[in-house]
Scaffold this motif. Structure first.
Motif, PDB file in Angstrom:
ATOM      1  N   THR A  61      38.481  52.577  33.745  1.00 53.12           N
ATOM      2  CA  THR A  61      38.731  52.433  32.400  1.00 53.12           C
ATOM      3  C   THR A  61      37.536  52.865  31.866  1.00 53.12           C
TER       4      THR A  61
ATOM      5  N   ASN B 152      43.383  58.118  33.600  1.00 51.20           N
ATOM      6  CA  ASN B 152      44.841  57.676  33.225  1.00 51.20           C
ATOM      7  C   ASN B 152      45.551  57.285  34.394  1.00 51.20           C
TER       8      ASN B 152
ATOM      9  N   LEU C 284      45.852  50.971  33.575  1.00 53.25           N
ATOM     10  CA  LEU C 284      45.980  50.324  32.357  1.00 53.25           C
ATOM     11  C   LEU C 284      45.090  48.986  32.305  1.00 53.25           C
TER      12      LEU C 284
ATOM     13  N   GLU D  43      45.978  45.881  31.577  1.00 50.80           N
ATOM     14  CA  GLU D  43      46.236  45.156  30.411  1.00 50.80           C
ATOM     15  C   GLU D  43      45.280  43.706  30.416  1.00 50.80           C
TER      16      GLU D  43
ATOM     17  N   THR E 243      48.525  45.609  36.348  1.00 51.63           N
ATOM     18  CA  THR E 243      48.234  47.196  35.703  1.00 51.63           C
ATOM     19  C   THR E 243      47.375  47.891  36.128  1.00 51.63           C
TER      20      THR E 243
END
Length: 107
Positions: free
Chosen positions: A29, A34, A37, A39, A48
């Motif tokens: 991150t 990409n 995620l 989250e 995720t």
């Protein structure tokens, strides 16, 4: 600094650096990978940050905990025998070169 190689679903390879003690998810991150995620921010609550660990590296990782195992059952992408949550993979020098493949979706 140790590195991680992420393999994207279409085959693109992206290598990043990871600090000792940093999770693979944090490194991903921080460097805008990409497909991760994250989250829940790395609290092992959302799945995720699901990845597929290259078979050559599986035995070097600590055993999967019960929470991680349960979350992977609900992951959006297919769960495989080499599925892990990248938030649960803590980096150390002996993992330099770790190869993680990204699933086709996290949600």
């Amino acid at each position: 600094m140790p590195s991680i190689t992420f393999v994207h679903p279409a085959g693109r390879v992206q290598r990043i650096e990871a600090g000792n003690g940093e999770s693979a998810m944090q490194a991903a991150t921080r460097q805008d990978i990409n497909g991760i995620l994250a989250e829940c921010g790395g609290n092992a609550m959302c799945a995720t940050c699901h990845v597929y660990v290259d078979e050559a590296w599986l035995a070097r990782l600590p055993a999967m905990g019960g929470d991680e195992d349960a979350l992977l059952d609900g992951a959006a992408a297919e769960r495989r025998t080499n599925s892990r949550l990248s938030c649960q993979i803590r980096f150390a020098a002996d993992l330099d070169g770790l190869v993680l493949s990204l699933p086709d979706r996290q949600l």
